[in-house]
Design a protein around this motif. Structure first.
Motif, PDB file in Angstrom:
ATOM      1  N   ASP A  34      -9.804  -2.852  -2.297  1.00  0.00           N
ATOM      2  CA  ASP A  34     -10.833  -2.560  -1.300  1.00  0.00           C
ATOM      3  C   ASP A  34     -11.198  -3.814  -0.515  1.00  0.00           C
ATOM      4  O   ASP A  34     -11.347  -3.777   0.717  1.00  0.00           O
ATOM      5  CB  ASP A  34     -12.081  -1.994  -1.975  1.00  0.00           C
ATOM      6  N   GLN A  35     -11.338  -4.917  -1.236  1.00  0.00           N
ATOM      7  CA  GLN A  35     -11.711  -6.180  -0.593  1.00  0.00           C
ATOM      8  C   GLN A  35     -10.669  -6.619   0.430  1.00  0.00           C
ATOM      9  O   GLN A  35     -10.996  -7.279   1.421  1.00  0.00           O
ATOM     10  CB  GLN A  35     -11.887  -7.275  -1.645  1.00  0.00           C
ATOM     11  N   ASN A  36      -9.428  -6.225   0.177  1.00  0.00           N
ATOM     12  CA  ASN A  36      -8.341  -6.650   1.057  1.00  0.00           C
ATOM     13  C   ASN A  36      -7.825  -5.521   1.950  1.00  0.00           C
ATOM     14  O   ASN A  36      -6.761  -5.637   2.544  1.00  0.00           O
ATOM     15  CB  ASN A  36      -7.208  -7.237   0.218  1.00  0.00           C
ATOM     16  N   LYS A  37      -8.618  -4.439   2.030  1.00  0.00           N
ATOM     17  CA  LYS A  37      -8.334  -3.317   2.933  1.00  0.00           C
ATOM     18  C   LYS A  37      -6.947  -2.697   2.694  1.00  0.00           C
ATOM     19  O   LYS A  37      -6.237  -2.326   3.632  1.00  0.00           O
ATOM     20  CB  LYS A  37      -8.488  -3.751   4.389  1.00  0.00           C
ATOM     21  N   VAL A  38      -6.583  -2.599   1.419  1.00  0.00           N
ATOM     22  CA  VAL A  38      -5.331  -1.961   1.021  1.00  0.00           C
ATOM     23  C   VAL A  38      -5.671  -0.574   0.505  1.00  0.00           C
ATOM     24  O   VAL A  38      -6.401  -0.426  -0.479  1.00  0.00           O
ATOM     25  CB  VAL A  38      -4.595  -2.777  -0.062  1.00  0.00           C
ATOM     26  N   THR A  39      -5.131   0.462   1.148  1.00  0.00           N
ATOM     27  CA  THR A  39      -5.555   1.840   0.864  1.00  0.00           C
ATOM     28  C   THR A  39      -4.476   2.677   0.182  1.00  0.00           C
ATOM     29  O   THR A  39      -4.628   3.890   0.038  1.00  0.00           O
ATOM     30  CB  THR A  39      -5.976   2.533   2.165  1.00  0.00           C
ATOM     31  N   PRO A  57       4.922  -3.071   5.416  1.00  0.00           N
ATOM     32  CA  PRO A  57       3.646  -3.788   5.347  1.00  0.00           C
ATOM     33  C   PRO A  57       3.651  -4.799   4.198  1.00  0.00           C
ATOM     34  O   PRO A  57       3.132  -4.553   3.118  1.00  0.00           O
ATOM     35  CB  PRO A  57       2.626  -2.675   5.134  1.00  0.00           C
ATOM     36  N   TRP A  58       4.234  -5.947   4.447  1.00  0.00           N
ATOM     37  CA  TRP A  58       4.555  -6.896   3.381  1.00  0.00           C
ATOM     38  C   TRP A  58       3.319  -7.486   2.701  1.00  0.00           C
ATOM     39  O   TRP A  58       3.337  -7.747   1.502  1.00  0.00           O
ATOM     40  CB  TRP A  58       5.474  -7.985   3.909  1.00  0.00           C
ATOM     41  N   LYS A  59       2.260  -7.687   3.448  1.00  0.00           N
ATOM     42  CA  LYS A  59       1.054  -8.223   2.804  1.00  0.00           C
ATOM     43  C   LYS A  59       0.443  -7.206   1.843  1.00  0.00           C
ATOM     44  O   LYS A  59      -0.030  -7.570   0.760  1.00  0.00           O
ATOM     45  CB  LYS A  59       0.028  -8.660   3.852  1.00  0.00           C
ATOM     46  N   SER A  60       0.455  -5.935   2.219  1.00  0.00           N
ATOM     47  CA  SER A  60      -0.038  -4.902   1.306  1.00  0.00           C
ATOM     48  C   SER A  60       0.821  -4.847   0.049  1.00  0.00           C
ATOM     49  O   SER A  60       0.307  -4.661  -1.067  1.00  0.00           O
ATOM     50  CB  SER A  60      -0.042  -3.534   1.992  1.00  0.00           C
ATOM     51  N   ALA A  61       2.141  -5.009   0.209  1.00  0.00           N
ATOM     52  CA  ALA A  61       3.038  -5.012  -0.944  1.00  0.00           C
ATOM     53  C   ALA A  61       2.711  -6.161  -1.886  1.00  0.00           C
ATOM     54  O   ALA A  61       2.684  -5.997  -3.113  1.00  0.00           O
ATOM     55  CB  ALA A  61       4.490  -5.100  -0.483  1.00  0.00           C
ATOM     56  N   ILE A  62       2.437  -7.335  -1.332  1.00  0.00           N
ATOM     57  CA  ILE A  62       2.091  -8.487  -2.176  1.00  0.00           C
ATOM     58  C   ILE A  62       0.718  -8.297  -2.798  1.00  0.00           C
ATOM     59  O   ILE A  62       0.508  -8.644  -3.971  1.00  0.00           O
ATOM     60  CB  ILE A  62       2.172  -9.794  -1.376  1.00  0.00           C
ATOM     61  N   HIS A  63      -0.221  -7.745  -2.044  1.00  0.00           N
ATOM     62  CA  HIS A  63      -1.543  -7.487  -2.624  1.00  0.00           C
ATOM     63  C   HIS A  63      -1.433  -6.564  -3.844  1.00  0.00           C
ATOM     64  O   HIS A  63      -2.080  -6.803  -4.878  1.00  0.00           O
ATOM     65  CB  HIS A  63      -2.472  -6.858  -1.587  1.00  0.00           C
ATOM     66  N   GLU A  64      -0.637  -5.508  -3.742  1.00  0.00           N
ATOM     67  CA  GLU A  64      -0.470  -4.620  -4.891  1.00  0.00           C
ATOM     68  C   GLU A  64       0.144  -5.378  -6.058  1.00  0.00           C
ATOM     69  O   GLU A  64      -0.270  -5.221  -7.215  1.00  0.00           O
ATOM     70  CB  GLU A  64       0.396  -3.421  -4.526  1.00  0.00           C
TER      71      GLU A  64
END
Length: 277
Positions: A86-91, A63-70
């Protein structure tokens, strides 16, 4: 086979064949049902990527977008408040988020807290970039997330706790040190996001990419992940994708998720692995 898939396959095979069990110990981690989450580990494993292609797995979807968000949460937002996630739905941090919706004085907090260095108030990220630009020959380009005075105020001790940057002949090298690395879930995430960070910092400082190296002090596979990983590494891989980063960005604080694109990412389906907490 893509380089990242080949490196990962060799790492998994090494642990499965030569790893050491911790079943005689009282381990901290447990599964959701409360049973101990045992692992098999190899000690002091080093893996390196030459960065001629994007180091992301294709034998499963990362999940590359979640990795970048973190990554952005840590290095750009520099906070432990989970509102951005939370704003970016990363859990991915839900199991370690406290009642105040943060993770204590961990990760982003350590990167953003004010520090006095050479008479100048700054933070670790800004200081790193300043020194890479103005003092490239230094061997002190180090970021540390391990503040022993504040460990008891962190919801989770940092696993990837330290990184060092080295400039040689116009290339920017990155060494990432992990005290503990979950090969099933954490490792593919970490490798890709630190590649992205290296691309970001190289662009800002004007260097070409050198190698990306991970030192994994306890590289482990959880018992319940072994069978799925054995299946995963038998799959044929796809060619590595391309990665685009907005060339107009020249300040670390200006990066957003819209400044990154992963192009032609072919992959096998996602794998659901149980999280040990």
């Amino acid at each position: 086979m893509s380089a990242a898939d080949e490196i990962y396959k060799n790492l998994v095979q090494d642990i499965l064949k030569h790893g050491i069990w911790d079943k005689e110990q009282a381990v901290r981690t447990v599964w959701a049902d409360g049973t101990p989450a045992y692992t098999k580990s190899v000690i002091c494993k080093q893996v390196s990527y030459d960065n001629t292609e994007v180091p992301i797995l294709t034998t499963k979807r990362v999940p590359w977008k979640s990795a970048i968000h973190e990554l952005l949460w840590f290095y750009v937002k520099r906070t432990s408040d989970c509102a951005y996630l939370d704003q970016n739905k990363v859990t991915i941090w839900k199991e370690w988020t406290n009642d105040s919706n943060n993770i204590g004085k961990a990760y982003g907090y350590q990167l953003g807290k004010p520090v006095m260095i050479n008479g100048k108030m700054t933070n670790q990220v800004h200081h790193l970039i300043d020194q890479l630009k103005n003092n490239p020959a230094s061997r002190r380009h180090v970021i540390s997330l391990w503040d022993i005075d504040e460990l008891d105020q962190m919801e989770l001790y940092p696993c990837v706790w330290n990184n060092q940057w080295i400039v040689k002949q116009g290339r920017l090298y990155l060494i990432v040190n992990a005290r503990s690395n979950d090969i099933g879930l954490g490792n593919p995430f970490n490798v890709f996001q630190y590649y992205v960070l290296q691309r970001m910092i190289a662009q800002i400082t004007g260097y070409q990419l050198g190698t990306l190296t991970f030192n994994l002090n306890d590289a482990h596979i959880y018992e319940r992940h072994m069978e799925p990983l054995q299946e995963q590494i038998t799959k044929d891989s796809y060619p590595a994708p391309e990665f685009w980063i907005n060339p107009e960005i020249n300040d670390i604080d200006d990066f957003t998720i819209d400044d990154f694109k992963l192009i032609d990412y072919q992959h096998h389906p996602s794998m659901r692995l149980e999280i040990a907490i």
